[in-house]
Design a protein around this motif. Structure first.
Motif, mmCIF file in Angstrom:
data_model
loop_
_atom_site.group_PDB
_atom_site.id
_atom_site.type_symbol
_atom_site.label_atom_id
_atom_site.label_comp_id
_atom_site.label_asym_id
_atom_site.label_seq_id
_atom_site.Cartn_x
_atom_site.Cartn_y
_atom_site.Cartn_z
ATOM 1 N N SER A 27 67.167 33.246 50.865
ATOM 2 C CA SER A 27 68.361 33.801 51.108
ATOM 3 C C SER A 27 68.652 35.331 51.302
ATOM 4 O O SER A 27 68.257 35.874 50.407
ATOM 5 N N CYS A 28 69.382 35.624 52.004
ATOM 6 C CA CYS A 28 69.800 37.204 52.008
ATOM 7 C C CYS A 28 71.101 37.286 52.080
ATOM 8 O O CYS A 28 71.788 37.092 53.334
ATOM 9 N N THR A 77 75.271 35.427 55.357
ATOM 10 C CA THR A 77 73.947 35.056 54.833
ATOM 11 C C THR A 77 73.077 34.837 55.701
ATOM 12 O O THR A 77 73.465 33.885 56.638
ATOM 13 N N THR A 134 62.121 40.075 47.573
ATOM 14 C CA THR A 134 61.862 38.980 46.838
ATOM 15 C C THR A 134 60.371 38.400 46.852
ATOM 16 O O THR A 134 59.742 38.179 48.143
ATOM 17 N N TRP A 189 67.622 47.655 54.439
ATOM 18 C CA TRP A 189 66.569 46.833 53.849
ATOM 19 C C TRP A 189 67.330 46.331 52.472
ATOM 20 O O TRP A 189 67.767 47.177 51.786
ATOM 21 N N GLY A 190 66.775 45.022 52.025
ATOM 22 C CA GLY A 190 67.092 44.777 50.813
ATOM 23 C C GLY A 190 65.725 45.089 49.764
ATOM 24 O O GLY A 190 64.784 45.845 50.296
ATOM 25 N N LEU A 197 71.946 44.566 51.286
ATOM 26 C CA LEU A 197 71.178 43.312 51.524
ATOM 27 C C LEU A 197 70.634 42.840 50.095
ATOM 28 O O LEU A 197 69.962 43.771 49.436
ATOM 29 N N ALA A 221 74.365 39.737 52.621
ATOM 30 C CA ALA A 221 74.685 40.907 53.269
ATOM 31 C C ALA A 221 76.153 41.310 53.006
ATOM 32 O O ALA A 221 77.296 40.494 52.946
ATOM 33 N N TYR A 236 61.179 41.026 52.462
ATOM 34 C CA TYR A 236 62.433 42.037 52.620
ATOM 35 C C TYR A 236 63.339 41.454 53.761
ATOM 36 O O TYR A 236 63.024 41.097 54.960
ATOM 37 N N CYS A 237 64.653 41.384 53.411
ATOM 38 C CA CYS A 237 65.639 41.187 54.535
ATOM 39 C C CYS A 237 65.921 42.412 54.995
ATOM 40 O O CYS A 237 65.832 43.531 54.276
ATOM 41 N N TRP A 271 63.649 38.965 58.755
ATOM 42 C CA TRP A 271 62.687 39.142 57.556
ATOM 43 C C TRP A 271 61.474 39.958 57.984
ATOM 44 O O TRP A 271 60.857 39.696 58.949
ATOM 45 N N GLU A 314 68.281 39.926 48.499
ATOM 46 C CA GLU A 314 67.260 38.602 48.879
ATOM 47 C C GLU A 314 67.151 37.747 47.513
ATOM 48 O O GLU A 314 67.371 38.466 46.315
#
Length: 123
Positions: free
Chosen positions: A21-22, A78, A117, A113-114, A4, A24, A95-96, A36, A6
């Protein structure tokens, strides 16, 4: 396997808007809920929003309900978070997250997890 990433964070004045935006990858199956979370320095992680694979089921944290909107485009892999009427307390790293299952599972036990951002709201 799930990755992921972000994007869209930045500096915005209170009352303004921002869209995260995320993107994936590695989502092999079609039953992933995404969402999120956010975390400010010295604060606990806070749930923000979650959406099911179909978009039928959506959950929001109480602090953002009515101001934030989550959506997803499965064709683009996304998920988005539209943030309006931003407040100083919205400042955090966002966090995404993803989980194989429903939005409740995403809220309680996200599996992926991303990197996060940064969103900074100024007065």
């Amino acid at each position: 396997q799930v990755q992921l990433v972000e994007s869209g964070g930045g500096l915005v004045q209170a009352g303004g808007s921002l869209r995260l935006s995320c993107a994936a990858s590695g989502l092999t199956f079609s039953n992933y809920a995404m969402g999120w979370f956010r975390q400010a320095p010295g604060k606990e992680r806070e749930f923000v929003a979650a959406i099911s694979w179909t978009g039928i089921s959506i959950n929001y944290g109480d602090s953002v309900k009515g101001r934030f909107t989550i959506s997803r485009d499965n064709a683009k892999n996304t998920v988005y978070l539209q943030m309006n009427s931003l407040k100083l307390e919205d400042t955090a790293v966002y966090y995404c997250a993803a989980a194989r299952g429903n939005v409740l599972l995403l809220r309680t036990t996200p599996a992926s997890w991303g990197q996060g951002t940064q969103v900074t709201v100024s007065s």
